[in-house]
Design a protein around this motif. Structure first.
Motif, short mmCIF file in Angstrom:
data_model
loop_
_atom_site.label_atom_id
_atom_site.label_comp_id
_atom_site.label_asym_id
_atom_site.label_seq_id
_atom_site.Cartn_x
_atom_site.Cartn_y
_atom_site.Cartn_z
N LEU A 130 4.09 32.71 14.07
CA LEU A 130 4.03 31.34 13.54
C LEU A 130 2.68 31.15 12.84
N PRO A 131 2.67 30.77 11.56
CA PRO A 131 1.39 30.60 10.85
C PRO A 131 0.66 29.33 11.29
N ILE A 132 -0.67 29.43 11.32
CA ILE A 132 -1.53 28.29 11.67
C ILE A 132 -2.64 28.22 10.65
N TRP A 133 -2.97 27.00 10.21
CA TRP A 133 -4.07 26.80 9.29
C TRP A 133 -5.03 25.76 9.86
N GLY A 134 -6.31 25.92 9.53
CA GLY A 134 -7.30 24.95 9.96
C GLY A 134 -8.57 25.10 9.14
N PHE A 135 -9.36 24.04 9.07
CA PHE A 135 -10.61 24.08 8.31
C PHE A 135 -11.76 24.55 9.18
N ILE A 136 -12.73 25.18 8.52
CA ILE A 136 -13.88 25.74 9.23
C ILE A 136 -14.86 24.65 9.65
N GLY A 137 -15.05 23.65 8.80
CA GLY A 137 -15.99 22.58 9.10
C GLY A 137 -15.74 21.38 8.22
N LYS A 138 -16.72 20.49 8.16
CA LYS A 138 -16.56 19.28 7.35
C LYS A 138 -17.90 18.88 6.74
N VAL A 139 -17.82 18.06 5.69
CA VAL A 139 -19.00 17.54 5.00
C VAL A 139 -19.08 16.04 5.27
N ASP A 140 -20.21 15.59 5.74
CA ASP A 140 -20.42 14.17 6.00
C ASP A 140 -21.06 13.53 4.77
N LYS A 141 -20.26 12.71 4.03
CA LYS A 141 -20.73 12.04 2.83
C LYS A 141 -20.85 10.53 3.02
N GLU A 142 -20.67 10.06 4.23
CA GLU A 142 -20.62 8.63 4.48
C GLU A 142 -21.97 7.97 4.17
N ASN A 143 -21.90 6.93 3.33
CA ASN A 143 -23.09 6.15 2.93
C ASN A 143 -24.16 7.01 2.27
N LYS A 144 -23.74 8.08 1.61
CA LYS A 144 -24.70 8.97 0.95
C LYS A 144 -24.24 9.17 -0.50
N ILE A 145 -25.10 8.81 -1.43
CA ILE A 145 -24.78 8.95 -2.85
C ILE A 145 -25.28 10.27 -3.40
N ASP A 146 -26.48 10.64 -3.01
CA ASP A 146 -27.09 11.88 -3.49
C ASP A 146 -26.51 13.07 -2.71
N PRO A 147 -25.94 14.07 -3.41
CA PRO A 147 -25.39 15.24 -2.71
C PRO A 147 -26.40 15.97 -1.85
N SER A 148 -27.67 15.85 -2.18
CA SER A 148 -28.70 16.52 -1.37
C SER A 148 -28.82 15.90 0.01
N ASP A 149 -28.27 14.70 0.19
CA ASP A 149 -28.33 14.03 1.49
C ASP A 149 -27.11 14.31 2.35
N TYR A 150 -26.15 15.07 1.82
CA TYR A 150 -24.95 15.37 2.59
C TYR A 150 -25.29 16.21 3.82
N LYS A 151 -24.50 16.02 4.87
CA LYS A 151 -24.64 16.80 6.09
C LYS A 151 -23.44 17.75 6.22
#
Length: 259
Positions: A130-151
């Motif tokens: 049975l195939p399973i898919w999932g993401f490795i992680g996530k990017v926190d962009k909440e209340n952040k305009i500048d990409p350099s501030d992403y977590k």
């Protein structure tokens, strides 16, 4: 006569012993606590599914003895390279926050993980085919305009939810623990524990219908459609070029053909 009787008894015991063995990966029937085949396949960027990598090209937890599964022709043509998973998901055995591995990530490995999270990398595994898919992680962009501030965060804890019907596996789902994250925003050495949990649930869905949901396009990544489009596009291009070349040759060599 005595020897013949002993031989007959031995054959009978052997037949009885073989008859009791009903748990087998080939027929997908298992008894409680039986090991179920579990393989990891590939990782790749979700938005560019034609670019895929072997699972262990990224510094995940690797099993002690990496064993490649012998692929069928369809798996080879699909580019699958199945390897034993580092998770132990025995049939109908629940697990709670079990340690998959403990690893010290170097700065270079943290940078690889951050790049993978940034590109929305997903992984693919197979549990009892049975195939399973999932993401490795996530990017926190909440209340952040500048990409350099992403977590950038890496999922450390995976929850497996497995449905069974009698002695067969019917469905497998993956959930990630949002409270168990590893910050990979900065390049630094970090020690991390990768955990997993397993919860078995009973279902009435018959074994014959367990693959039905994968026939719907919404149940799997859309890279299969993209691959088919690429194949059709290549075939059409080859046919057009062949037609153009044949037309040019016919006009140039027309007089020679007449002679």
């Amino acid at each position: 006569m005595e020897k013949m009787s002993v031989s007959l008894v031995a054959v009978l015991l052997l037949c009885l012993g073989v008859g009791r063995v009903v748990s087998d990966a080939s027929n997908h029937r298992y008894k409680s606590q039986d090991p179920v085949p579990f393989y990891v396949n590939k990782v790749g960027p979700f938005h560019n599914p034609s670019e895929t990598y072997r699972y262990f090209d990224l510094p995940f937890c690797a099993p002690g003895h990496v064993h490649d599964k012998s692929e069928a022709l369809g798996e080879v043509l699909n580019g699958d390279r199945l390897v034993d998973a580092p998770y132990k998901l025995d049939f109908r055995v629940d697990q709670d926050s079990k340690l998959a591995c403990k690893k010290t990530l170097t700065k270079e490995e943290v940078a690889k993980f951050r790049s993978a999270v940034m590109k929305d990398y997903y992984f693919q595994m197979y549990y009892d085919d049975l195939p399973i898919w999932g993401f490795i992680g996530k990017v926190d962009k909440e209340n952040k305009i500048d990409p350099s501030d992403y977590k950038y965060y890496l999922y450390r804890h995976i929850h497996f939810e497995i449905f069974y019907n009698n002695d067969r596996v019917i469905e497998v789902n993956i959930h990630t623990d949002a409270s168990s994250l590893l910050d990979v925003t900065e390049d630094r050495d970090v020690e991390v524990e990768f955990l997993y949990s397993v919860k078995w649930k009973e279902t009435t869905t018959p074994f014959e219908k367990r693959m039905e949901k994968f026939s719907q396009s919404s149940s799997m990544p859309h890279h299969l459609e993209i691959h088919w489009f690429s194949i059709v596009n290549s075939c059409v291009t080859v046919l057009l070029l062949t037609g153009f070349l044949a037309t040019i040759l016919m006009r140039v060599l027309k007089n020679d053909f007449v002679k």
